[in-house]
Design a protein around this motif. Sequence first.
Motif, PDB file in Angstrom:
ATOM      1  N   PHE A 135       0.832  -1.198   0.000  1.00 26.57           N
ATOM      2  CA  PHE A 135       0.000   0.000   0.000  1.00 26.57           C
ATOM      3  C   PHE A 135       0.865   1.245   0.000  1.00 26.57           C
ATOM      4  CE2 PHE A 135      -2.645   3.242   2.253  1.00 26.57           C
ATOM      5  CZ  PHE A 135      -3.681   3.302   1.330  1.00 26.57           C
ATOM      6  N   VAL A 136       0.415   2.234  -0.765  1.00 25.22           N
ATOM      7  CA  VAL A 136       1.120   3.513  -0.791  1.00 25.22           C
ATOM      8  C   VAL A 136       0.104   4.611  -0.521  1.00 25.22           C
ATOM      9  CG1 VAL A 136       2.586   5.043  -2.133  1.00 25.22           C
ATOM     10  CG2 VAL A 136       2.686   2.578  -2.530  1.00 25.22           C
ATOM     11  N   GLU A 137       0.370   5.397   0.504  1.00 24.42           N
ATOM     12  CA  GLU A 137      -0.522   6.507   0.835  1.00 24.42           C
ATOM     13  C   GLU A 137       0.102   7.787   0.295  1.00 24.42           C
ATOM     14  OE1 GLU A 137      -1.704   6.655   5.040  1.00 24.42           O
ATOM     15  OE2 GLU A 137      -1.612   8.841   4.862  1.00 24.42           O
ATOM     16  N   LEU A 138      -0.601   8.431  -0.640  1.00 27.50           N
ATOM     17  CA  LEU A 138      -0.040   9.602  -1.315  1.00 27.50           C
ATOM     18  C   LEU A 138      -0.793  10.866  -0.907  1.00 27.50           C
ATOM     19  CD1 LEU A 138       0.363   7.978  -4.845  1.00 27.50           C
ATOM     20  CD2 LEU A 138       2.190   8.539  -3.228  1.00 27.50           C
ATOM     21  N   PRO A 139      -0.145  12.025  -1.037  1.00 27.63           N
ATOM     22  CA  PRO A 139      -0.832  13.274  -0.701  1.00 27.63           C
ATOM     23  C   PRO A 139      -1.781  13.675  -1.833  1.00 27.63           C
ATOM     24  CG  PRO A 139       1.360  13.739  -1.516  1.00 27.63           C
ATOM     25  CD  PRO A 139       1.225  12.236  -1.497  1.00 27.63           C
ATOM     26  N   ALA A 140      -2.468  14.785  -1.675  1.00 27.27           N
ATOM     27  CA  ALA A 140      -3.370  15.289  -2.715  1.00 27.27           C
ATOM     28  C   ALA A 140      -2.645  16.355  -3.529  1.00 27.27           C
ATOM     29  CB  ALA A 140      -4.619  15.868  -2.079  1.00 27.27           C
ATOM     30  N   VAL A 141      -3.004  16.465  -4.788  1.00 30.35           N
ATOM     31  CA  VAL A 141      -2.455  17.537  -5.619  1.00 30.35           C
ATOM     32  C   VAL A 141      -2.836  18.864  -4.967  1.00 30.35           C
ATOM     33  CG1 VAL A 141      -2.637  18.668  -7.872  1.00 30.35           C
ATOM     34  CG2 VAL A 141      -2.518  16.169  -7.731  1.00 30.35           C
ATOM     35  N   GLY A 142      -1.847  19.745  -4.879  1.00 32.25           N
ATOM     36  CA  GLY A 142      -2.114  21.027  -4.237  1.00 32.25           C
ATOM     37  C   GLY A 142      -1.584  21.102  -2.814  1.00 32.25           C
ATOM     38  N   ASP A 143      -1.311  19.946  -2.185  1.00 30.77           N
ATOM     39  CA  ASP A 143      -0.729  19.955  -0.842  1.00 30.77           C
ATOM     40  C   ASP A 143       0.664  20.573  -0.911  1.00 30.77           C
ATOM     41  OD1 ASP A 143      -2.947  18.698   0.103  1.00 30.77           O
ATOM     42  OD2 ASP A 143      -2.012  16.750   0.469  1.00 30.77           O
ATOM     43  N   ARG A 144       1.017  21.304   0.132  1.00 27.29           N
ATOM     44  CA  ARG A 144       2.354  21.909   0.165  1.00 27.29           C
ATOM     45  C   ARG A 144       3.157  21.347   1.326  1.00 27.29           C
ATOM     46  NH1 ARG A 144       1.995  28.007   0.368  1.00 27.29           N
ATOM     47  NH2 ARG A 144       4.237  27.843   0.036  1.00 27.29           N
ATOM     48  N   PHE A 145       4.428  21.156   1.072  1.00 29.64           N
ATOM     49  CA  PHE A 145       5.296  20.564   2.096  1.00 29.64           C
ATOM     50  C   PHE A 145       6.573  21.381   2.245  1.00 29.64           C
ATOM     51  CE2 PHE A 145       2.735  17.069   0.485  1.00 29.64           C
ATOM     52  CZ  PHE A 145       2.269  16.505   1.663  1.00 29.64           C
ATOM     53  N   ALA A 146       7.092  21.423   3.460  1.00 30.12           N
ATOM     54  CA  ALA A 146       8.405  22.019   3.705  1.00 30.12           C
ATOM     55  C   ALA A 146       9.445  20.908   3.607  1.00 30.12           C
ATOM     56  CB  ALA A 146       8.426  22.645   5.088  1.00 30.12           C
ATOM     57  N   ALA A 147      10.688  21.272   3.394  1.00 28.77           N
ATOM     58  CA  ALA A 147      11.755  20.279   3.346  1.00 28.77           C
ATOM     59  C   ALA A 147      11.784  19.505   4.661  1.00 28.77           C
ATOM     60  CB  ALA A 147      13.092  20.956   3.089  1.00 28.77           C
ATOM     61  N   ASN A 185       7.743   5.976   6.435  1.00 28.87           N
ATOM     62  CA  ASN A 185       7.381   7.315   6.004  1.00 28.87           C
ATOM     63  C   ASN A 185       8.322   7.758   4.906  1.00 28.87           C
ATOM     64  OD1 ASN A 185       5.309   7.611   7.841  1.00 28.87           O
ATOM     65  ND2 ASN A 185       6.672   8.442   9.432  1.00 28.87           N
ATOM     66  N   VAL A 186       7.838   8.566   3.984  1.00 27.91           N
ATOM     67  CA  VAL A 186       8.692   9.114   2.937  1.00 27.91           C
ATOM     68  C   VAL A 186       8.710  10.631   3.119  1.00 27.91           C
ATOM     69  CG1 VAL A 186       9.240   9.063   0.496  1.00 27.91           C
ATOM     70  CG2 VAL A 186       7.816   7.254   1.470  1.00 27.91           C
ATOM     71  N   TYR A 187       9.920  11.187   3.157  1.00 31.25           N
ATOM     72  CA  TYR A 187      10.086  12.608   3.450  1.00 31.25           C
ATOM     73  C   TYR A 187      10.581  13.343   2.208  1.00 31.25           C
ATOM     74  CZ  TYR A 187       9.987  10.727   8.184  1.00 31.25           C
ATOM     75  OH  TYR A 187       9.614  10.076   9.328  1.00 31.25           O
ATOM     76  N   THR A 188      10.133  14.564   2.038  1.00 34.79           N
ATOM     77  CA  THR A 188      10.638  15.324   0.911  1.00 34.79           C
ATOM     78  C   THR A 188      11.860  16.140   1.326  1.00 34.79           C
ATOM     79  OG1 THR A 188      10.196  17.077  -0.669  1.00 34.79           O
ATOM     80  CG2 THR A 188       8.907  17.127   1.366  1.00 34.79           C
ATOM     81  N   PRO A 189      12.925  16.079   0.517  1.00 37.83           N
ATOM     82  CA  PRO A 189      14.106  16.878   0.854  1.00 37.83           C
ATOM     83  C   PRO A 189      13.964  18.324   0.396  1.00 37.83           C
ATOM     84  CG  PRO A 189      14.554  15.504  -1.062  1.00 37.83           C
ATOM     85  CD  PRO A 189      13.148  15.197  -0.632  1.00 37.83           C
ATOM     86  N   ILE A 190      12.944  18.606  -0.419  1.00 44.07           N
ATOM     87  CA  ILE A 190      12.783  19.968  -0.917  1.00 44.07           C
ATOM     88  C   ILE A 190      11.370  20.455  -0.641  1.00 44.07           C
ATOM     89  CG2 ILE A 190      14.530  19.946  -2.744  1.00 44.07           C
ATOM     90  CD1 ILE A 190      12.624  18.853  -4.638  1.00 44.07           C
ATOM     91  N   ASP A 202       9.465  17.342   5.520  1.00 41.42           N
ATOM     92  CA  ASP A 202       8.112  16.883   5.855  1.00 41.42           C
ATOM     93  C   ASP A 202       7.874  15.481   5.308  1.00 41.42           C
ATOM     94  OD1 ASP A 202       7.465  19.183   7.085  1.00 41.42           O
ATOM     95  OD2 ASP A 202       6.027  19.898   5.565  1.00 41.42           O
ATOM     96  N   ARG A 203       7.028  14.747   6.018  1.00 42.09           N
ATOM     97  CA  ARG A 203       6.558  13.467   5.508  1.00 42.09           C
ATOM     98  C   ARG A 203       5.468  13.753   4.472  1.00 42.09           C
ATOM     99  NH1 ARG A 203       2.657   9.740   9.059  1.00 42.09           N
ATOM    100  NH2 ARG A 203       1.113  11.173   8.226  1.00 42.09           N
ATOM    101  N   PHE A 204       5.598  13.170   3.288  1.00 41.97           N
ATOM    102  CA  PHE A 204       4.546  13.414   2.291  1.00 41.97           C
ATOM    103  C   PHE A 204       3.855  12.136   1.838  1.00 41.97           C
ATOM    104  CE2 PHE A 204       6.326  11.889  -1.721  1.00 41.97           C
ATOM    105  CZ  PHE A 204       7.672  11.740  -1.408  1.00 41.97           C
TER     106      PHE A 204
END
Lengths: 485, 130, 445
Positions: free
Chosen positions: B39-51, B66-71, B53-55
């Motif tokens: 299973f992969v839980e993905l965010p919604a288009v339009g969500d904003r993340f800081a470097a 958890n998968v984190y964004t580096p940017i 953050d778990r997305f």
Amino acid sequence: MRKPYKLIFEKHCIDRRAADLPALDVPKMDGLVPQACLGEALPLPSLSEMDLVRHYTGLSRRNFGVDNGSYPLGSCTMKYNPKLNEELTAHFNDLHPLLDDDALSAAYELQFALDRALCAVCGMDKFTLQPAAGAHGELTGLMVMRSYHNMRQDFLRAEMLIPDAAHGTNPASATMAGFKAVELKSLPDGGVDVEALKQAVSEKTAGLMLTNPNTLGLFEKNILEITQIVHDAGGLVYYDGANINAIMGKARPGDMGFDVMHVNLHKSFGTPHGGGGPGAGPVGVKKELIPFLPAPLIMKKNGRARPDYDRPLSIGRVKAFNGNFGVLVKAYAYILSLGADGLREASEAAVLNANYLRHYLKDVYELPYDGLCMHEFVLTPGALNEQGIHNVDIAKALIDYGYHPPTISFPLIVREAMMFEPTETESREDLDGLIYALRQIAETAKTDPDSLRSAPLTTPVGRPDETRAARNPIVIAPLSSSDRL
Amino acid sequence: MTPDDRKYTKDHEWVLLDGQHAELGITDHAQRELGDIVFVELPAVGDRFAAGDRFAVVESVKAVSNVYTPIAGEITAVNNALENEPELLNGAPYEQFLVQLRVEAINGIELLDAAGYDAHITESQVVPRA
Amino acid sequence: MRSYVANSKREMAEMLNAIGVTDMDALFMDIPWDARCKRQLSLDDGKSEIEVRRKFDAYDTSAARLPLFMGAGAYRHYIPAVVPALLARSEFYTAYTPYQAEMSQGMLQGIFEYQTYMCRLTGMDVSNASVYDGATACAETMIALRAATRKNKILYSAALHPEYIQTMRTYARFTGFELVEIPFTENGETDLMYAVRHTQAAAGMIAASPNFYGVIEDIAQMADFSHTAGILFVTVSNPLSLGLLKRPGDVGADFCVGEGQPLGIPLSAGGPYLGFMAANKTYMRNLPGRIVGQTEDAWGNRAFVLTLQAREQHIRREKASSNICSNQSLCALTAAMYLGAMGPAGLKEVALQCLQKAHYLYDGIHSIPAFAARYPKSAFFHEFVTDYKGDAIALNSKLKEKGFIGGLPLCRYFKGDTGLLFCATEVLTRSEIDGFLNALEVAVK
């Protein structure tokens, strides 16, 4: 030869009946419910009573309980569940939970007596019997801790220290109670690293959650220093009572400096696990924390046990009605039967059985930590890994010898852990049989490892494909056209 | 082979940068450590993340990561195919992005090149941050 | 004294000797001196089976034998003899959570069947393996709503069971929920005109039918209302009423949860009961706790396993949305056995008899001038509220002297409330109801 076993829905035969009611003896009225609110016929199966009996008897034969054989599942305390206690719940079966206090007097007296008995065993001042399970107890206890700090205006205390060897419920419960779970690295023996603890505590520390004996089955030798460190930092110490079967009558959490704790009545106090529940997870506290326990709390007033609702500082209710009362009855009967001596003897025999088992297995499997254990211990496959044999293969092979496997892959700090807890109710022959099986398996791992990888062969099904189950979850039986009335 | 057209984090994510657009995914090492992904839980288009953050969350039968964004940035697309076929991540982790992102800032999180990431795996031999 | 220890003292001495340990005390050397029990626990001496049984025989539980006109979330129903007989199979009740699937197929299949039963009963797509009780099912649903919508605001009907509301409030205490109570109208129905002002940024609305006051609410209207407002809708149902009433799944409810006790589980002074949670399949992963799934073994045999475990606390630890790590397996099995015994025709008959007897009681009570129905315009299932100007508690004492358990005085939950919540189920006979009505008439004179 493995035979398929039908679902109850596949045994449906139109118009069969298993139960009936007397004819309606009041005048029948029409139009009582608006048409819009009425449902259609339900797609449920119709069966005869014999169909039902055969179905569930068949299912029971595809299941394994303590009554079937040894169940050395670590951290679960799968001891014998006395038959007497099952019988005694019948006294209360037809008692409604909202009757007036006099009508429920017997139930309240029993609850109060159980509270007193648990306090005696654990060294606490008061127990609430409301929580329905160990995890529910943790949540309750942690909310009590939170309320305590809040009442003292100590709002910054948001960190709950939890060793990495702890049960997974600990951090989950901490989060649910609004704490930030802070992981504390354990020593290789699963014990608390006292120096690391000193570094970790601060004015943000709400408390520490600890299991003692720890999940490797070892008693924290520094327990008094550990609780002192947390208290000195202004925190409270929570005792996860999952492992109290090791120390009944030998040591009490209250005397070790713990402030809050839960016990699993379905572990140490002999109530059955029920295939996953119902259990009960009473929470005990020291005097200062009593005001925060869930309301109502059973108190003695004018010599009578009664629920006290007037508890302004209480965290509130955690469940409807009187807790899992039927489970409380069984636990109370267990404590009555054993008494002080019996409880101590049970713990002694549990610890002896674990050490006996450990002694005869440590040369064929690897002990991550040597030395005497308490009521349970952890082994790993050790050199058997080189044959491509993993803990899961050993567990599954054990099933073919007629034993329930140990807990596997827990605690997380030991790679390929196998955690054994034989409990006091296993006889020497049971333990010898288990030792024989595990030694045979270790031997087979060297001579014929492939045969272990296909185990178990004696069960109704082989190893299920868990990946398939999780990727395309089928969690209910499909409706077929013949299911309609 | 770790592709050298992209950058990597020490937490086993990859990022493919193209000007203000980025694709994020998980590395081959990450998928191997997790095992069969279910299973992969993905965010919604339009969500904003800081470097940092778990997305996203990636689940296997016995683990979750958890998968984190580096940017930092805003999600412009998610890989919907993973919803029904999460196993695609096991098969071709470098061909399956999790999300596409409009880059708002690149700072703070250390990014490695392929050789640096390979060296990091050899050194640490740790399971992905869960 | 019975400790249920298998080995004799002599055997234990031999075992100590065999493993090279001098005596029992040596096994407990790790316990620091200051933490050891130096004297015996202050408990009575152990007792023989006969003595324990005597002690229990002395408990006065005579109220259990009186005809019961009280419900309020826990109901006395007929339990077919076959149900307790099958539950006594110790392969079920002495087993642990079915982690080792190969030797737990019986329980796993039993729970899978329970999940299916609950879905067929409620019209929902998926069900979990159960939680502690109806109150915690509501509290867990609150958490599931938040996880599904990432919103903290939960609307709930004031006509939910007061103890469910109290439990939800406890769970919400430290975790940033905003709970909004929606009052009910003079007809005892959740006030959607009030709710409409609070749906902004809400996750969902939780409301019961029949509600705590017995009123059958229009769940189709509530579902439409919720979805128009962009929030999820949760129905709290009495599963037994679904033998008669429209299924929540058929009117678009997103979750259907509640107390499964009416399905063959004894009153037992309050527990153990059965919290059921069923949902639209969109929210399958937001359901807490155990879920059993169907799969195959390597030979293609149908097999059952605990599935979707990565949601759960033992893997997700502090990131799990719920800490629950058990279910009420045996109670879930009870419900499935009960439904198996009753079948669709039996379940409908029970629901109909409850409906009819409660209305017979209703008419009888309200022919007595001292009593006034509180919601005369609303349909009810097997419970209703009656206002009584006198002292409800004193009234119940008089009824008990005559051998009856009266309705629940609502002042138990709401100070000054003059209402009594009466209930009648299929186990009451007409002569018991008539006798009760006579006793009531005499008591209020």
